[in-house]
Design a protein around this motif. Sequence first.
Motif, PDB file in Angstrom:
ATOM      1  N   UNK A 106       0.830  -1.216   0.000  1.00  0.00           N
ATOM      2  CA  UNK A 106       0.000   0.000   0.000  1.00  0.00           C
ATOM      3  C   UNK A 106       0.854   1.251   0.000  1.00  0.00           C
ATOM      4  N   UNK A 107       1.909   1.223   0.800  1.00  0.00           N
ATOM      5  CA  UNK A 107       2.831   2.370   0.872  1.00  0.00           C
ATOM      6  C   UNK A 107       3.548   2.534  -0.469  1.00  0.00           C
ATOM      7  N   UNK A 108       3.995   1.392  -1.009  1.00  0.00           N
ATOM      8  CA  UNK A 108       4.704   1.406  -2.289  1.00  0.00           C
ATOM      9  C   UNK A 108       3.822   2.009  -3.380  1.00  0.00           C
ATOM     10  N   UNK A 109       2.575   1.568  -3.428  1.00  0.00           N
ATOM     11  CA  UNK A 109       1.641   2.051  -4.450  1.00  0.00           C
ATOM     12  C   UNK A 109       1.393   3.550  -4.302  1.00  0.00           C
ATOM     13  N   UNK A 110       1.335   4.022  -3.041  1.00  0.00           N
ATOM     14  CA  UNK A 110       1.059   5.444  -2.808  1.00  0.00           C
ATOM     15  C   UNK A 110       2.203   6.334  -3.277  1.00  0.00           C
ATOM     16  N   UNK A 111       3.414   5.751  -3.399  1.00  0.00           N
ATOM     17  CA  UNK A 111       4.571   6.542  -3.809  1.00  0.00           C
ATOM     18  C   UNK A 111       4.651   6.686  -5.325  1.00  0.00           C
ATOM     19  N   UNK A 112       3.785   5.972  -6.028  1.00  0.00           N
ATOM     20  CA  UNK A 112       3.810   6.041  -7.483  1.00  0.00           C
ATOM     21  C   UNK A 112       2.517   6.657  -8.019  1.00  0.00           C
ATOM     22  N   UNK A 113       2.532   7.000  -9.287  1.00  0.00           N
ATOM     23  CA  UNK A 113       1.404   7.747  -9.829  1.00  0.00           C
ATOM     24  C   UNK A 113       0.454   6.898 -10.666  1.00  0.00           C
ATOM     25  N   UNK A 114       0.675   5.578 -10.705  1.00  0.00           N
ATOM     26  CA  UNK A 114      -0.187   4.708 -11.516  1.00  0.00           C
ATOM     27  C   UNK A 114      -1.649   4.814 -11.075  1.00  0.00           C
ATOM     28  N   UNK A 115      -2.568   4.736 -12.043  1.00  0.00           N
ATOM     29  CA  UNK A 115      -4.002   4.797 -11.755  1.00  0.00           C
ATOM     30  C   UNK A 115      -4.470   3.404 -11.353  1.00  0.00           C
ATOM     31  N   UNK A 116      -4.824   3.249 -10.087  1.00  0.00           N
ATOM     32  CA  UNK A 116      -5.202   1.927  -9.574  1.00  0.00           C
ATOM     33  C   UNK A 116      -6.698   1.810  -9.301  1.00  0.00           C
ATOM     34  N   UNK A 117      -7.448   2.858  -9.656  1.00  0.00           N
ATOM     35  CA  UNK A 117      -8.899   2.793  -9.459  1.00  0.00           C
ATOM     36  C   UNK A 117      -9.309   3.182  -8.053  1.00  0.00           C
ATOM     37  N   UNK A 139      16.014  11.939  -0.207  1.00  0.00           N
ATOM     38  CA  UNK A 139      17.448  11.896   0.112  1.00  0.00           C
ATOM     39  C   UNK A 139      17.930  10.461   0.368  1.00  0.00           C
ATOM     40  N   UNK A 140      16.985   9.512   0.465  1.00  0.00           N
ATOM     41  CA  UNK A 140      17.356   8.109   0.697  1.00  0.00           C
ATOM     42  C   UNK A 140      17.630   7.460  -0.657  1.00  0.00           C
ATOM     43  N   UNK A 141      18.848   6.915  -0.874  1.00  0.00           N
ATOM     44  CA  UNK A 141      19.186   6.394  -2.201  1.00  0.00           C
ATOM     45  C   UNK A 141      18.432   5.122  -2.601  1.00  0.00           C
ATOM     46  N   UNK A 142      18.257   4.201  -1.691  1.00  0.00           N
ATOM     47  CA  UNK A 142      17.683   2.902  -2.031  1.00  0.00           C
ATOM     48  C   UNK A 142      16.153   2.954  -2.077  1.00  0.00           C
ATOM     49  N   UNK A 143      15.594   2.364  -3.142  1.00  0.00           N
ATOM     50  CA  UNK A 143      14.146   2.419  -3.368  1.00  0.00           C
ATOM     51  C   UNK A 143      13.360   1.750  -2.238  1.00  0.00           C
ATOM     52  N   UNK A 144      13.810   0.569  -1.801  1.00  0.00           N
ATOM     53  CA  UNK A 144      13.043  -0.120  -0.755  1.00  0.00           C
ATOM     54  C   UNK A 144      13.204   0.577   0.600  1.00  0.00           C
ATOM     55  N   UNK A 145      14.352   1.229   0.823  1.00  0.00           N
ATOM     56  CA  UNK A 145      14.521   2.012   2.053  1.00  0.00           C
ATOM     57  C   UNK A 145      13.562   3.209   2.075  1.00  0.00           C
ATOM     58  N   UNK A 146      13.307   3.786   0.890  1.00  0.00           N
ATOM     59  CA  UNK A 146      12.340   4.899   0.801  1.00  0.00           C
ATOM     60  C   UNK A 146      10.961   4.425   1.260  1.00  0.00           C
ATOM     61  N   UNK A 147      10.561   3.252   0.747  1.00  0.00           N
ATOM     62  CA  UNK A 147       9.247   2.691   1.104  1.00  0.00           C
ATOM     63  C   UNK A 147       9.188   2.433   2.613  1.00  0.00           C
ATOM     64  N   UNK A 148      10.278   1.848   3.150  1.00  0.00           N
ATOM     65  CA  UNK A 148      10.293   1.519   4.577  1.00  0.00           C
ATOM     66  C   UNK A 148      10.233   2.768   5.450  1.00  0.00           C
ATOM     67  N   UNK A 149      10.903   3.832   5.004  1.00  0.00           N
ATOM     68  CA  UNK A 149      10.868   5.083   5.768  1.00  0.00           C
ATOM     69  C   UNK A 149       9.460   5.667   5.772  1.00  0.00           C
ATOM     70  N   UNK A 150       8.787   5.612   4.608  1.00  0.00           N
ATOM     71  CA  UNK A 150       7.416   6.134   4.558  1.00  0.00           C
ATOM     72  C   UNK A 150       6.482   5.250   5.401  1.00  0.00           C
ATOM     73  N   UNK A 151       6.752   3.944   5.450  1.00  0.00           N
ATOM     74  CA  UNK A 151       5.958   3.048   6.313  1.00  0.00           C
ATOM     75  C   UNK A 151       6.050   3.501   7.765  1.00  0.00           C
ATOM     76  N   UNK A 152       7.255   3.874   8.181  1.00  0.00           N
ATOM     77  CA  UNK A 152       7.446   4.302   9.573  1.00  0.00           C
ATOM     78  C   UNK A 152       6.810   5.673   9.825  1.00  0.00           C
ATOM     79  N   UNK A 153       6.965   6.586   8.866  1.00  0.00           N
ATOM     80  CA  UNK A 153       6.333   7.909   9.000  1.00  0.00           C
ATOM     81  C   UNK A 153       4.823   7.766   9.044  1.00  0.00           C
ATOM     82  N   UNK A 154       4.296   6.804   8.285  1.00  0.00           N
ATOM     83  CA  UNK A 154       2.851   6.550   8.276  1.00  0.00           C
ATOM     84  C   UNK A 154       2.374   6.059   9.643  1.00  0.00           C
ATOM     85  N   UNK A 155       3.144   5.155  10.252  1.00  0.00           N
ATOM     86  CA  UNK A 155       2.766   4.665  11.595  1.00  0.00           C
ATOM     87  C   UNK A 155       2.710   5.842  12.567  1.00  0.00           C
TER      88      UNK A 155
END
Length: 208
Positions: A106-117, A139-155
């Motif tokens: 869910x976090x990963x999808x929110x970071x992208x602009x694809x139309x998911x309905x 500023x985070x280089x790794x793609x999966x680290x970006x997702x994980x950081x947003x997961x934590x900010x979301x919590x």
Amino acid sequence: MCQNHYLKNLLDENRTWVESVKKTNPSFFKTLSQEQHPKLLWIGCSDSRVPASQVTNLKPGDIFVHRNIANLVLHSDMNCQSVIQYAVEALKVNHIIVCGHHGCGGIKAAMHTADLGLIDNWLRNIKDIYNLHTDEISSIPDESDKVNQLSELNVKAQVRHVAENPFVQKQWDLGRNLSVHGLIYSLKTGLLRDLKISVNGKMNENKS
Ligand code: CO
């Protein structure tokens, strides 16, 4: 029929589980059928890999659970709000855990602009959090680290939402012992980590 076979297996597994539980505690189901006294409300992601009872090694009767995509606590979500009200007013739980997880789809999808309905409306809430922290995340280089950081900010954002909830605030006004915690789960290790953002009263941030 494949579907019937799946269901038959499922019911067989259920019976196996019942027998194994009764072997160690013959009155388990009889006792639990009378009432529930969970001390914890768990608000987690719907992801199949993060089952609340199993990752905490707790039993039926121990956790009142609400799960949705990306563990969101929205003031407009009558489902989640009703769960919180029932948990704090009727069950009188002492702890509410918001648990996010690394690698959240869910976090990963929110970071992208694809139309998911339809789900885009739900993910909009995470995009809003993302927009507040774009500098930090970009500023985070790794793609999966970006997702994980947003997961934590979301919590962190959802813990704030629980702490602002009027039913929760009412319990604090009454002097009841109720804490809200933020955890993150690692799919890779199976370990939960305390994000140390617990709140146990109005505007009272507990750092421990
Ligand atoms: Co998830």
